[in-house]
Design a protein around this motif. Sequence first.
Motif, mmCIF file in Angstrom:
data_model
loop_
_atom_site.group_PDB
_atom_site.id
_atom_site.type_symbol
_atom_site.label_atom_id
_atom_site.label_comp_id
_atom_site.label_asym_id
_atom_site.label_seq_id
_atom_site.Cartn_x
_atom_site.Cartn_y
_atom_site.Cartn_z
ATOM 1 N N PRO A 82 0.825 -1.217 0.000
ATOM 2 C CA PRO A 82 0.000 0.000 0.000
ATOM 3 C C PRO A 82 0.859 1.267 0.000
ATOM 4 O O PRO A 82 1.686 1.454 0.899
ATOM 5 N N PRO A 83 0.669 2.162 -0.967
ATOM 6 C CA PRO A 83 1.506 3.373 -1.060
ATOM 7 C C PRO A 83 0.888 4.562 -0.326
ATOM 8 O O PRO A 83 0.509 5.563 -0.945
ATOM 9 N N THR A 84 0.793 4.450 0.966
ATOM 10 C CA THR A 84 0.208 5.542 1.744
ATOM 11 C C THR A 84 1.272 6.154 2.650
ATOM 12 O O THR A 84 2.371 5.615 2.791
ATOM 13 N N LEU A 85 0.911 7.262 3.293
ATOM 14 C CA LEU A 85 1.818 7.927 4.227
ATOM 15 C C LEU A 85 1.537 7.534 5.672
ATOM 16 O O LEU A 85 2.073 8.143 6.601
ATOM 17 N N GLU A 86 0.701 6.509 5.861
ATOM 18 C CA GLU A 86 0.448 6.000 7.206
ATOM 19 C C GLU A 86 1.732 5.388 7.764
ATOM 20 O O GLU A 86 2.451 4.681 7.048
ATOM 21 N N PRO A 87 2.050 5.649 9.034
ATOM 22 C CA PRO A 87 3.291 5.103 9.611
ATOM 23 C C PRO A 87 3.425 3.596 9.429
ATOM 24 O O PRO A 87 4.519 3.092 9.144
ATOM 25 N N PHE A 134 -0.601 -5.893 -1.566
ATOM 26 C CA PHE A 134 -1.842 -5.271 -2.026
ATOM 27 C C PHE A 134 -1.946 -5.259 -3.551
ATOM 28 O O PHE A 134 -3.032 -5.245 -4.108
ATOM 29 N N TRP A 135 -0.815 -5.217 -4.237
ATOM 30 C CA TRP A 135 -0.736 -5.243 -5.701
ATOM 31 C C TRP A 135 -1.640 -4.176 -6.326
ATOM 32 O O TRP A 135 -2.394 -4.426 -7.263
ATOM 33 N N SER A 195 -7.774 -5.898 -13.289
ATOM 34 C CA SER A 195 -7.823 -5.716 -11.836
ATOM 35 C C SER A 195 -7.136 -6.818 -11.043
ATOM 36 O O SER A 195 -7.087 -6.748 -9.815
ATOM 37 N N TYR A 196 -6.639 -7.830 -11.703
ATOM 38 C CA TYR A 196 -5.832 -8.850 -11.042
ATOM 39 C C TYR A 196 -4.371 -8.639 -11.461
ATOM 40 O O TYR A 196 -4.102 -8.222 -12.592
ATOM 41 N N PRO A 197 -3.418 -8.948 -10.591
ATOM 42 C CA PRO A 197 -2.012 -8.605 -10.877
ATOM 43 C C PRO A 197 -1.269 -9.614 -11.738
ATOM 44 O O PRO A 197 -0.039 -9.609 -11.772
ATOM 45 N N LEU A 198 -1.978 -10.487 -12.451
ATOM 46 C CA LEU A 198 -1.302 -11.545 -13.202
ATOM 47 C C LEU A 198 -0.419 -10.984 -14.312
ATOM 48 O O LEU A 198 0.685 -11.495 -14.555
ATOM 49 N N LEU A 199 -0.885 -9.954 -15.012
ATOM 50 C CA LEU A 199 -0.074 -9.370 -16.085
ATOM 51 C C LEU A 199 1.220 -8.784 -15.530
ATOM 52 O O LEU A 199 2.311 -9.026 -16.066
ATOM 53 N N PRO A 247 0.090 -13.783 -5.000
ATOM 54 C CA PRO A 247 1.022 -13.774 -6.135
ATOM 55 C C PRO A 247 2.472 -13.926 -5.703
ATOM 56 O O PRO A 247 3.251 -14.616 -6.366
ATOM 57 N N GLU A 248 2.849 -13.285 -4.574
ATOM 58 C CA GLU A 248 4.247 -13.374 -4.152
ATOM 59 C C GLU A 248 4.606 -14.786 -3.696
ATOM 60 O O GLU A 248 5.705 -15.286 -3.982
ATOM 61 N N LEU A 249 3.694 -15.465 -3.011
ATOM 62 C CA LEU A 249 3.953 -16.844 -2.601
ATOM 63 C C LEU A 249 4.032 -17.752 -3.827
ATOM 64 O O LEU A 249 4.895 -18.639 -3.900
#
Length: 491
Positions: A82-87, A134-135, A195-199, A247-249
């Motif tokens: 997730p690309p947020t600024l939350e700590p 989160f991809w 919407s799926y990260p397969l590509l 996907p990472e696993l």
Amino acid sequence: MTVTWPGMYRLISSVLTMIVLAAAGLSALGLVGFSPIGILVTAGLGIAATLLTSVLGALWRGAPLHVESSVITGVLIALIVPPTLEPRDLIGVSAAGAIAGASKWLIAPGGRHLFNPAATGVFFASVFGLTVGFWWVATPWLTPLIIAGGALVAFRSGHFFAVGWFLALSLALLTARLLVSGEPLGDTLWLVVTSYPLLFLGFFMVSEPLTQATRRFDQFLVAATIALPAALPFSLPLGFTTLSSSPELALLLGNAVAWGLTALRAVRRSTAVTLQQVMDINDTVREYRFISDHPLRIEPGQWVELQLPHQRVDSRGSRRVMSVSRLAPPSESDQWTFAITTRHSDPGSSWKRALAKATPGTKARVSQVGGDFLPPHAIVGHFVMVARGVGITPFSAQLFNARDRELGVEGTLIVVVSADEEEIYPELSHVRGIRRVMVGSVDQISTALPDSVDDISWAGVSGSPEFVAKARKNLEAAGVKRVQTDRFIGY
């Protein structure tokens, strides 16, 4: 027209940078659900954390640091978490980057990382609850750029076959699963592609050469191993945590299978080598003979990826894939292991300039051995080899090996050479059973073929992509049924 490709690392870092900048721009327009600053800060932290542990690992191992590789890993992580600024998320991307950089040195049998570092970082950071895969990069607005840039990366890596199989299998499985659950066909296809990260997984991570199998059939098995858990969900309780499909696993499982298949073939994935001898073939072509610190299993017709550390590395990088032009005969195996042959021209890449300045005793590293440009082990009938320039090198390895081991061969070596070019390895005409024919252009190849093309049991073409395409077309027009090709696009 000849296309000059950038190095693999420069190409993928450029494409990933474009994706990050495009995502930030689309975010500013309200089309991507994260803030532009969050995306850019996440990318910066991912790169910094990966680079930090990579530097520490390089110092620990006394090995050269590959900065651009760390940049690529950091950006990949930033496009997954997730690309947020939350700590919590800032800590998560930093942890994933640090783990990824460390994995390049801690999980590296033979001096070469076993698992994709970005997937490793995200997976283990997720296991410890520091972040989540989160991809978010899988979004309709970024899909065209992922497809266009990813196709270039997959082609440049030489693993388009593996990527293609992975995408075909995973997209088919996921589509079937969603259709069975009652989703409409049109909505399902749109959802699966955008919407799926397969590509993204396939183009930018399955294509990674260092963690991919090097033989074609093995690549199919690896692609299937990744596709199944990437498309079909599962959950496995493991006491303190639950191992769920992601996907990472899936990629890590595929990396493990690739390593296992390589080990079964008794192929050492990486070893240090020392330059033993430099020989001038003609005014512009040189042969470099290396001896390896550890045994290397190389078959005639395969290539090695040679890492040559040097100063002021240009966009093509410090690694290059080179066809092996000779293997040491048994009587000389204690003096050298393999040779590469290349043409030097001005100005040349920084890698080529460093190689030209190398002297006996120069250290380098073979980071990979691979390739399927191999005729059948038992050829019944006549075989044809077609090459231009240094494209002759895989054939020279095969024919010198046949000569040194007194193997019976019967074939025609067709060399396309212009009036101002000098021959490379003219002594191949003296290999017993080989007829060497020189022609002036690719259009004259058919005139050098045996009287009956039906006698041709195997045909191979080696050279630049443009030459290979024309030569293959001419061979097929002449009636040659099966043509295997080896394109020299570098790496």
